[in-house]
Scaffold this motif. Structure first.
Motif, PDB file in Angstrom:
ATOM      1  N   ALA A  84       0.878  -1.164  -0.056  1.00 21.77           N
ATOM      2  CA  ALA A  84       0.218   0.048   0.006  1.00 21.77           C
ATOM      3  C   ALA A  84       0.975   1.345  -0.148  1.00 21.77           C
ATOM      4  O   ALA A  84       0.368   2.459  -0.343  1.00 21.77           O
ATOM      5  CB  ALA A  84      -0.894   0.072   1.270  1.00 21.77           C
ATOM      6  N   THR A  85       2.117   1.129   0.600  1.00 16.02           N
ATOM      7  CA  THR A  85       2.862   2.476   0.616  1.00 16.02           C
ATOM      8  C   THR A  85       4.207   2.121  -0.195  1.00 16.02           C
ATOM      9  O   THR A  85       4.395   0.938  -0.501  1.00 16.02           O
ATOM     10  CB  THR A  85       3.137   2.654   2.047  1.00 16.02           C
ATOM     11  OG1 THR A  85       4.327   1.659   2.469  1.00 16.02           O
ATOM     12  CG2 THR A  85       1.988   2.896   2.689  1.00 16.02           C
ATOM     13  N   TYR A  86       5.055   2.862  -0.449  1.00 17.58           N
ATOM     14  CA  TYR A  86       6.342   2.921  -1.210  1.00 17.58           C
ATOM     15  C   TYR A  86       7.413   2.130  -0.437  1.00 17.58           C
ATOM     16  O   TYR A  86       7.988   1.382  -0.771  1.00 17.58           O
ATOM     17  CB  TYR A  86       6.711   4.357  -1.664  1.00 17.58           C
ATOM     18  CG  TYR A  86       7.668   3.928  -2.854  1.00 17.58           C
ATOM     19  CD1 TYR A  86       7.493   3.420  -4.054  1.00 17.58           C
ATOM     20  CD2 TYR A  86       8.668   4.959  -2.958  1.00 17.58           C
ATOM     21  CE1 TYR A  86       8.393   3.229  -4.962  1.00 17.58           C
ATOM     22  CE2 TYR A  86       9.833   4.861  -3.847  1.00 17.58           C
ATOM     23  CZ  TYR A  86       9.483   4.010  -4.998  1.00 17.58           C
ATOM     24  OH  TYR A  86      10.253   3.975  -6.155  1.00 17.58           O
ATOM     25  N   GLU A  87       7.180   2.558   0.853  1.00 18.90           N
ATOM     26  CA  GLU A  87       8.357   1.921   1.726  1.00 18.90           C
ATOM     27  C   GLU A  87       7.740   0.221   1.672  1.00 18.90           C
ATOM     28  O   GLU A  87       8.722  -0.733   1.695  1.00 18.90           O
ATOM     29  CB  GLU A  87       7.909   2.237   3.260  1.00 18.90           C
ATOM     30  CG  GLU A  87       8.992   1.684   4.238  1.00 18.90           C
ATOM     31  CD  GLU A  87       8.766   2.150   5.604  1.00 18.90           C
ATOM     32  OE1 GLU A  87       9.471   1.575   6.732  1.00 18.90           O
ATOM     33  OE2 GLU A  87       7.728   3.027   6.067  1.00 18.90           O
ATOM     34  N   CYS A  91       5.708   8.146 -12.568  1.00 18.12           N
ATOM     35  CA  CYS A  91       5.768   6.936 -11.310  1.00 18.12           C
ATOM     36  C   CYS A  91       6.398   5.685 -11.631  1.00 18.12           C
ATOM     37  O   CYS A  91       7.028   5.275 -11.002  1.00 18.12           O
ATOM     38  CB  CYS A  91       4.460   6.867 -10.772  1.00 18.12           C
ATOM     39  SG  CYS A  91       3.740   8.109  -9.771  1.00 18.12           S
ATOM     40  N   GLU A  92       6.036   5.140 -12.867  1.00 20.35           N
ATOM     41  CA  GLU A  92       6.591   4.155 -13.540  1.00 20.35           C
ATOM     42  C   GLU A  92       7.985   4.470 -13.448  1.00 20.35           C
ATOM     43  O   GLU A  92       8.889   3.451 -13.263  1.00 20.35           O
ATOM     44  CB  GLU A  92       6.206   3.729 -14.967  1.00 20.35           C
ATOM     45  CG  GLU A  92       4.791   2.698 -15.046  1.00 20.35           C
ATOM     46  CD  GLU A  92       4.386   2.551 -16.301  1.00 20.35           C
ATOM     47  OE1 GLU A  92       4.930   1.400 -16.886  1.00 20.35           O
ATOM     48  OE2 GLU A  92       3.867   3.184 -16.984  1.00 20.35           O
ATOM     49  N   ASP A  93       8.454   5.241 -14.019  1.00 19.49           N
ATOM     50  CA  ASP A  93      10.062   5.609 -14.343  1.00 19.49           C
ATOM     51  C   ASP A  93      10.586   5.751 -13.040  1.00 19.49           C
ATOM     52  O   ASP A  93      11.852   5.303 -12.906  1.00 19.49           O
ATOM     53  CB  ASP A  93      10.215   6.866 -14.999  1.00 19.49           C
ATOM     54  CG  ASP A  93       9.444   6.845 -16.464  1.00 19.49           C
ATOM     55  OD1 ASP A  93       9.265   5.872 -17.093  1.00 19.49           O
ATOM     56  OD2 ASP A  93       9.277   7.958 -17.178  1.00 19.49           O
ATOM     57  N   MET A 150      -1.242  -0.158  -6.339  1.00 17.99           N
ATOM     58  CA  MET A 150      -2.168   0.626  -6.954  1.00 17.99           C
ATOM     59  C   MET A 150      -1.372   1.754  -7.542  1.00 17.99           C
ATOM     60  O   MET A 150      -0.278   2.313  -7.210  1.00 17.99           O
ATOM     61  CB  MET A 150      -3.116   1.348  -6.182  1.00 17.99           C
ATOM     62  CG  MET A 150      -4.160   0.384  -5.421  1.00 17.99           C
ATOM     63  SD  MET A 150      -5.053  -0.719  -6.472  1.00 17.99           S
ATOM     64  CE  MET A 150      -6.099   0.436  -7.380  1.00 17.99           C
ATOM     65  N   TRP A 151      -1.747   2.309  -8.823  1.00 23.03           N
ATOM     66  CA  TRP A 151      -0.894   3.365  -9.534  1.00 23.03           C
ATOM     67  C   TRP A 151      -1.958   4.433 -10.121  1.00 23.03           C
ATOM     68  O   TRP A 151      -3.137   4.083 -10.466  1.00 23.03           O
ATOM     69  CB  TRP A 151      -0.294   2.544 -10.716  1.00 23.03           C
ATOM     70  CG  TRP A 151       0.191   3.307 -11.694  1.00 23.03           C
ATOM     71  CD1 TRP A 151       1.423   4.153 -11.565  1.00 23.03           C
ATOM     72  CD2 TRP A 151       0.229   3.364 -13.323  1.00 23.03           C
ATOM     73  NE1 TRP A 151       1.940   4.551 -12.842  1.00 23.03           N
ATOM     74  CE2 TRP A 151       1.223   4.100 -13.936  1.00 23.03           C
ATOM     75  CE3 TRP A 151      -0.901   2.469 -14.114  1.00 23.03           C
ATOM     76  CZ2 TRP A 151       1.250   4.249 -15.212  1.00 23.03           C
ATOM     77  CZ3 TRP A 151      -0.711   2.663 -15.230  1.00 23.03           C
ATOM     78  CH2 TRP A 151       0.334   3.814 -16.129  1.00 23.03           C
ATOM     79  N   CYS A 152      -1.283   5.391 -10.233  1.00 22.21           N
ATOM     80  CA  CYS A 152      -2.204   6.778 -10.434  1.00 22.21           C
ATOM     81  C   CYS A 152      -2.177   6.828 -11.871  1.00 22.21           C
ATOM     82  O   CYS A 152      -3.151   7.754 -12.577  1.00 22.21           O
ATOM     83  CB  CYS A 152      -1.586   7.981  -9.967  1.00 22.21           C
ATOM     84  SG  CYS A 152       0.079   8.259 -10.733  1.00 22.21           S
ATOM     85  N   SER A 208      -5.880  -0.366  -2.507  1.00 26.16           N
ATOM     86  CA  SER A 208      -5.462   1.040  -1.766  1.00 26.16           C
ATOM     87  C   SER A 208      -6.468   1.933  -2.603  1.00 26.16           C
ATOM     88  O   SER A 208      -6.659   1.999  -3.544  1.00 26.16           O
ATOM     89  CB  SER A 208      -3.966   0.986  -1.822  1.00 26.16           C
ATOM     90  OG  SER A 208      -3.983   2.440  -1.145  1.00 26.16           O
ATOM     91  N   ASP A 209      -6.580   3.238  -1.958  1.00 22.66           N
ATOM     92  CA  ASP A 209      -7.083   4.270  -2.847  1.00 22.66           C
ATOM     93  C   ASP A 209      -5.971   5.119  -3.346  1.00 22.66           C
ATOM     94  O   ASP A 209      -6.460   6.159  -4.180  1.00 22.66           O
ATOM     95  CB  ASP A 209      -7.849   5.126  -1.614  1.00 22.66           C
ATOM     96  CG  ASP A 209      -9.252   4.608  -1.308  1.00 22.66           C
ATOM     97  OD1 ASP A 209      -9.689   3.873  -1.957  1.00 22.66           O
ATOM     98  OD2 ASP A 209      -9.535   4.700  -0.092  1.00 22.66           O
ATOM     99  N   VAL A 210      -4.656   4.907  -2.956  1.00 22.53           N
ATOM    100  CA  VAL A 210      -3.868   5.992  -3.621  1.00 22.53           C
ATOM    101  C   VAL A 210      -2.569   5.221  -4.436  1.00 22.53           C
ATOM    102  O   VAL A 210      -2.185   4.064  -4.045  1.00 22.53           O
ATOM    103  CB  VAL A 210      -3.202   6.644  -2.595  1.00 22.53           C
ATOM    104  CG1 VAL A 210      -4.234   7.737  -1.772  1.00 22.53           C
ATOM    105  CG2 VAL A 210      -2.440   5.973  -1.262  1.00 22.53           C
ATOM    106  N   CYS A 211      -1.801   5.918  -5.173  1.00 21.45           N
ATOM    107  CA  CYS A 211      -0.750   5.408  -5.855  1.00 21.45           C
ATOM    108  C   CYS A 211       0.390   5.011  -4.972  1.00 21.45           C
ATOM    109  O   CYS A 211       0.762   5.863  -4.165  1.00 21.45           O
ATOM    110  CB  CYS A 211      -0.195   6.409  -6.742  1.00 21.45           C
ATOM    111  SG  CYS A 211       1.071   6.064  -7.836  1.00 21.45           S
ATOM    112  N   VAL A 212       0.749   3.849  -5.010  1.00 25.25           N
ATOM    113  CA  VAL A 212       2.051   3.417  -4.186  1.00 25.25           C
ATOM    114  C   VAL A 212       3.211   4.096  -4.221  1.00 25.25           C
ATOM    115  O   VAL A 212       3.907   4.302  -3.311  1.00 25.25           O
ATOM    116  CB  VAL A 212       2.447   1.843  -4.625  1.00 25.25           C
ATOM    117  CG1 VAL A 212       3.279   2.096  -5.908  1.00 25.25           C
ATOM    118  CG2 VAL A 212       3.282   1.216  -3.544  1.00 25.25           C
TER     119      VAL A 212
END
Length: 478
Positions: A409-412, A435-437, A428-430, A458-462
């Motif tokens: 759910a988080t980048y960490e 963000c991919e890069d 999840m991805w926006c 999750s509701d937000v981009c990782v």
């Protein structure tokens, strides 16, 4: 006894060095050899027999959907390649060029095909005139050349074998239906024949095929936790048709552009078979694809009646199975090691004592379980055993894959999962390529696909924390 073990001991453990293990297996199992052309491999009989079985089974499945085989030239004129801007830009770094014919400089350079979209388009523009000419559902089996910087047998070589399907349709709906249909053909083939579970989904804009409207993929997970793109299917829309002028007259006598698809699977799938199923003793081949399903190994074959009984078994079994007899002068231990190295699903051991009892011993390659079996019951027991091996190999591969899928759910959490548990990460991805890069730059992981079965985990981009649009499978890949 030391000599009997040497064949196996020469393979590096996959836990010690997975890349070296892979190289050892493809060499020791005599699937390939290196050629004098850097980056190009020689596919030896054992490797080519695998490809023949893959080709035979896939070709049958293609034809059940109405596909016809054709063959296009090896060379593409530069002017033809340049007609579709995105396509040529995507392949330019990998193209090999022919500049001379004999001693004479060619008036126009010829590209050695990296793929054949442009050739099919050039053909279709003359072959398609009316809606009555559609659809065109063609495939070719051939080799292609892509000048890769880093190569590895089967997984990435400068010349490789594959099939490439190229179809033309009257409507966008027909093209989309064919695109999805062929992806499902690949997925079922991998799961039913190769015992490899796959994730089906769509590639992101960044990862799609050059010149395509949309690219769909099947992604498999290797034993080391890396992903392998195992087959792709592309919807080209009418972009190539407009670039090449492929038009037809519809029932209302109006000119329309065709809608096209392309789909392909290559010899890299052999690399997947090796890396999904293999172990420290070598190959483990699914019975459905194994060139030899059963190896009969006579024990003390110099004794009277042993070879005769082994050959009698062979004659009985060959009507139903792909079977061989190893009557070489090697020791039984060596033969066992060799059979395991080559991944033959079942071996049958038969010696003087077995013959006295009217039995033989069946040994599974995957689990090494042994079954004492009456000679008259061997055909039935063998059929049941091969079916069981096929099903069990798929279930083990699926269990391994599923146990190596992590939600983040988080980048960490994302980075921690990559470091501690190699495999697929669902996050999840926006929808923003930035963000991919960033993920690729930070972790070397890439988006593998947006699965057809979407969930909101999750509701937000990782990566950036903005509102999420898609669930994506991420991972490091070959």
């Amino acid at each position: 006894m030391a000599k009997d073990k040497k064949l196996v001991e020469s393979i590096t453990s996959m836990q010690e060095d997975f890349a070296q293990w892979y190289t050892d297996v493809v060499k020791k199992a005599e699937l390939i050899d290196y050629s004098s052309v850097k980056g190009c491999m020689i596919i030896k009989p054992a490797g080519y027999a695998l490809w023949e079985n893959i080709q035979h089974e896939l070709d049958r499945r293609f034809k059940e959907t109405g596909v016809q085989n054709v063959y296009m030239p090896l060379f593409i004129p530069e002017s033809l390649l340049n007609k579709e801007k995105d396509h040529v830009e995507g392949f330019a770094p990998e193209v090999a060029w022919v500049t001379h014919g004999g001693q004479n400089m060619l008036q126009e350079r010829l590209c050695v095909r990296p793929t054949s979209e442009t050739l099919f388009c050039d053909f279709y523009k003359n072959d398609v005139q009316s809606y009555r000419d559609l659809p065109k559902v063609y495939n070719q089996w051939c080799s292609v050349v892509r000048w890769e910087k880093e190569t590895r047998p089967f997984l990435r070589s400068r010349e490789f074998l594959w099939q490439e399907g190229h179809t033309a349709h009257a409507t966008a709906e027909e093209a989309q239906e064919r695109t999805e249909q062929m992806l499902n053909v690949y997925a079922k083939f991998c799961e039913e024949v190769l015992a490899i579970p796959v994730i089906r989904g769509q590639k992101t804009e960044k990862e799609k095929f050059a010149g395509a409207e949309a690219t769909y993929t099947i992604e498999a997970l290797m034993h080391d936790g890396k992903a392998l793109q195992s087959g792709t299917s592309h919807n080209f829309g009418d972009g190539f048709a407009k670039a090449f002028g492929i038009q037809y007259t519809d029932p209302d006598n109006q000119l329309q552009y065709v809608h096209q698809t392309s789909w392909g699977l290559s010899t890299r799938i052999i690399g997947a078979i090796i890396m999904v199923h293999g172990d420290d003793s070598g190959l483990v081949l699914p019975p459905a694809i194994a060139p030899t399903q059963v190896m009969v190994i006579p024990i003390q074959q110099q004794k009277e009646g042993v070879l005769e009984k082994a050959n009698e078994l062979y004659e009985t079994l060959k009507k139903q199975f792909r079977v061989k007899v190893d009557d070489s002068a090697k020791s039984p231990g060596w033969k066992f090691s060799e059979q395991e190295m080559r991944g033959i699903p079942v071996r049958i051991e038969i010696g003087p004592k077995d013959i006295e009892k009217g039995q033989c011993v069946l040994v599974r390659r995957d689990t090494r379980e042994k079954y004492q079996t009456a000679l008259e019951e061997v055909p039935l027991k063998l059929a049941q055993l091969l079916d069981s091996i096929q099903a069990d190999m798929y279930e083990r591969a699926k269990e391994h894959r599923d146990s190596h899928i992590t939600d983040a759910a988080t980048y960490e959490e994302f980075q921690k999962a990559l470091d501690q548990k190699p495999g697929f990460i669902r996050a999840m991805w926006c929808g923003d390529q930035a963000c991919e890069d960033k993920i690729k730059e930070d972790t070397t992981a890439t988006s593998r696909c947006m699965p057809f079965e979407q969930e909101q985990i999750s509701d937000v981009c990782v990566c950036c924390g903005k509102p999420a649009k898609k669930l994506v499978f991420w991972g490091k890949a070959y």
